[in-house]
Every structure is written in structure tokens, then in C-alpha cells.
Design a protein around this motif. Structure first.
Motif, mmCIF file in Angstrom:
data_model
loop_
_atom_site.group_PDB
_atom_site.id
_atom_site.type_symbol
_atom_site.label_atom_id
_atom_site.label_comp_id
_atom_site.label_asym_id
_atom_site.label_seq_id
_atom_site.Cartn_x
_atom_site.Cartn_y
_atom_site.Cartn_z
ATOM 1 N N ARG A 225 1.141 -0.530 0.185
ATOM 2 C CA ARG A 225 0.009 0.106 0.008
ATOM 3 C C ARG A 225 1.103 1.686 0.302
ATOM 4 O O ARG A 225 1.599 1.099 1.197
ATOM 5 N N GLU A 234 1.423 -4.759 3.290
ATOM 6 C CA GLU A 234 0.181 -5.480 4.210
ATOM 7 C C GLU A 234 -0.076 -6.415 3.807
ATOM 8 O O GLU A 234 -1.082 -7.605 4.812
ATOM 9 N N VAL A 274 -7.123 -5.557 1.907
ATOM 10 C CA VAL A 274 -6.404 -4.129 1.669
ATOM 11 C C VAL A 274 -7.946 -2.773 1.472
ATOM 12 O O VAL A 274 -7.733 -2.188 1.226
#
Length: 356
Positions: A225, A234, A274
Motif C-alpha cells: 500500500r 500489507e 486491502v
């Protein structure tokens, strides 16, 4: 079974690209380039012979003008008009070694070309000149502009580095070494992979522009990210038993396709990981100890696969392609999504994808 598009090449297909109008371009060894009508059953729509001493290594359609196709062959880049495959509209000879990957930003202003010397040449397409020369310490295998941020791009290479760049600066804003990042405890190496270094082969940026995936030689897929001028990992999961040669975020959302040297194409849904900011990749992996049963497609049949409680993240679909994957692309045909696969053969394989 896969649908095979044949008759377009006599050599191994190395790269694929699709435009918004359902046209597919494929590039192969010995300078072969073919256009296909995706919606017409994969019939060849045009062919061009580039210099035979150069392989066609990367293709990318202009995001603003679907009839413009950028192609790399050897150290050169040619801009073609797909309505009439003749002499290139433009030709750029700015790289010193073979180009591995091309990327065009969404405003169609900048073209990035990553090559075997580790250099990324960024060309201003309006002025037709190099505006930046960025560098890895080893072969740069993949580069991609970030959607919604036309001055920002990410890259990766066989130096195991993943880098974030802004075209206003010559140095990377942020660099991560894949050998040093991630949680070793939560991502054990498979048999035979313990000493396999994470040489980075491919990356893909999601449509949001903040999430991108990287596939490496150790068989792992890493999700990053971007936050401001840096990025953080992540998620990390074992995607393949051999190197991950291709990663591709599908348009819209966080469905990810990966292709490997193990001859498999996998479909992942990482939206739950995410979709919101995660504080710790390790905690993410610990939380995802089990998942709904995945599916596998072999011999044209879709079968359920028992979930592994230690697997962490599991693919939603496994396609046993059987050949080392050179490139993957995605196309919608008659309302249904398809994954296009290029391998060591001279044909394009086409598989249907389920709705997730």
C-alpha cells in the motif's frame, strides 16, 4: 479446457495487451506481432513483422487512444496504428539494452521502458524526448504507472528491489528489499524454495492507484500500500511452487491474477485484506488462517478444493495450465471475463473466469 487462438504466430508468444474495444495484441520471438478480434473467437485481425533479430517483449495500448499501440522489440520502441499495421508512426531508440516492460500513464503523456541494464527511460510523448532516466542495480523486469497519479510509478527488478518514483525527482521516493521485508514466521518457504532469492519479476497496480502487487522468484506474492511518499507491505502469501512470472490486478476492485513457472494461473480476492488500512501484515496473516473452499479448473472441470487451515490466503480459482506462463491479460467477451495466457507455445490460451 482452454480455447486456443492459433494461426497468429510461429514462435513462442512473450507478451499480450488488450484495449477497450476488445482488440488483443500479442508479441512473440523473432519480431512477430499479431492483432486478434477478441469478441470474434480469436481470429487474427492483422500481423506485422518487426526485425527478426529482435523479440517483441512488451506491448501496451494507449489509455487515451485505443488504436495506438506501443511495442518494444530489442532496444527499440515502436508506436503503431492498429488500423493499419505498416511502418511505425514513431520510433524511439533510447534504451541501451533489451526492454522488458513498457507502461504508459493514463494521460498518455509519459512512456516508461525498463531494460536489462536496470535503467528505466521515461519518454515525454508530447516532446518526444527522454525526461528521466531511473535506475535499478540489476535487470529491471517490470514498471507501472499508478492510476490517478500520472507522475508516479513503481518498479521492480532482479536486484530484489521494489521502488516508488515521482517524475519530479531522479531518485526513488521509497525502496524496499524483498529479502528483508515480510514475516518469515507466517510465510514458510515450500520445499526447495528456502534458498531461492526473491528476484522480482512482475508488478501490477490496482485501479485505486494505492495498492500494488509484486510477484517474485520465491513463489510469493506481496501486496503493498502506498501512503504518501512511501509504501508498506500489507500482505504476503505463497502463490506458486516456482517463480511468479506474472501478476495482474483486474479492472476495478482487488481481484488479482497470478501466473507462474509452475504452469498454474491463480485468481485471488484480496479485497478483505486491502479494503481498509491494516496495521500489521503479520496480524493479517494470522487472522486469515482459513478461508472458503477454493476452486480448481482442470480438463475443463471446476472442482472444489479443501481449504488448508495453515494456508492463510487461498486462491479462489486454480487453473492447471501446464506450461510456464510468459504473460497474462484480461478481456471481457460477451459479458464474461476471460484470462488470456501466453506461454512457450505459439498460441494464446483463453480461460473463462467466475464472477466473485
Amino acid at each position: 479446457m482452454a480455447v486456443k487462438w492459433t494461426g497468429g504466430h510461429s514462435s513462442s508468444i512473450l507478451c499480450l495487451s488488450t484495449n477497450t474495444e476488445g482488440l488483443v495484441a500479442s508479441g512473440a520471438e523473432r519480431g512477430e506481432l499479431t492483432l486478434w478480434h477478441g469478441g470474434g473467437g480469436g481470429t487474427p485481425a492483422g500481423q506485422l513483422q518487426l526485425p527478426k533479430e529482435d523479440d517483441v517483449t512488451s506491448l501496451v495500448f494507449s489509455p487515451r487512444c485505443p488504436t495506438r499501440l506501443y511495442t518494444s522489440h530489442g532496444e527499440a520502441i515502436s508506436l503503431l496504428d492498429v488500423r493499419s499495421l505498416k511502418e511505425p508512426l514513431e520510433r524511439f531508440q533510447v534504451n541501451q539494452e533489451e526492454i522488458n516492460c513498457l507502461s504508459v500513464n493514463e494521460t498518455d503523456q509519459f512512456l516508461a521502458a525498463a531494460d536489462d541494464s536496470g535503467v528505466i527511460k521515461v519518454i515525454d510523448l508530447d516532446n518526444k524526448k527522454v525526461t528521466r532516466s531511473l535506475r535499478h542495480s540489476n535487470i529491471c523486469s517490470s514498471v507501472g504507472f499508478r492510476p490517478q497519479r500520472p507522475q508516479s510509478l513503481v518498479s521492480c527488478g532482479l536486484d530484489m528491489q521494489v521502488m516508488l518514483w515521482n517524475l519530479q525527482k531522479a531518485r526513488p521516493l521509497w525502496t524496499t528489499n524483498l529479502q528483508e521485508c515480510g514475516s518469515k514466521e507466517d510465510s514458510p518457504q515450500p520445499a526447495g524454495q528456502f534458498f531461492n532469492p526473491p528476484l522480482a519479476h512482475s508488478l501490477s497496480v490496482a485501479s485505486c492507484g494505492n495498492i500494488f502487487a509484486c510477484g517474485a522468484q520465491d513463489g510469493k506474492v506481496r501486496i503493498f500500500r502506498v501512503t504518501g511518499v512511501k509504501f508498506e507491505q500489507e500482505l504476503e502469501f505463497q502463490g506458486h511452487s516456482l517463480g511468479v512470472s506474472q501478476v495482474l490486478f483486474m479492472p476495478e476492485g482487488y481481484c488479482l491474477l497470478t501466473g507462474g513457472n509452475d504452469g498454474k494461473i491463480l485468481l485471488w480476492d484480496v479485497s478483505s485484506d486491502v479494503g481498509k488500512q491494516q496495521k500489521s501484515p503479520a496480524k493479517t496473516l494470522q487472522r486469515r488462517k482459513a478461508q472458503a473452499p477454493a476452486s480448481t479448473r482442470k480438463g475443463g472441470k471446476l472442482n472444489q478444493v479443501a481449504s488448508n487451515e495453515h494456508a492463510g490466503v487461498l486462491p479462489k480459482l486454480t487453473i492447471e495450465h501446464g506450461e510456464k506462463v510468459n504473460w497474462i491479460s484480461c478481456l471481457e467477451i460477451k459479458g464474461s471475463k476471460r484470462v488470456l495466457v501466453a506461454d512457450q507455445s505459439s498460441s494464446v490460451s483463453v480461460y473463462p473466469l467466475p464472477e466473485l
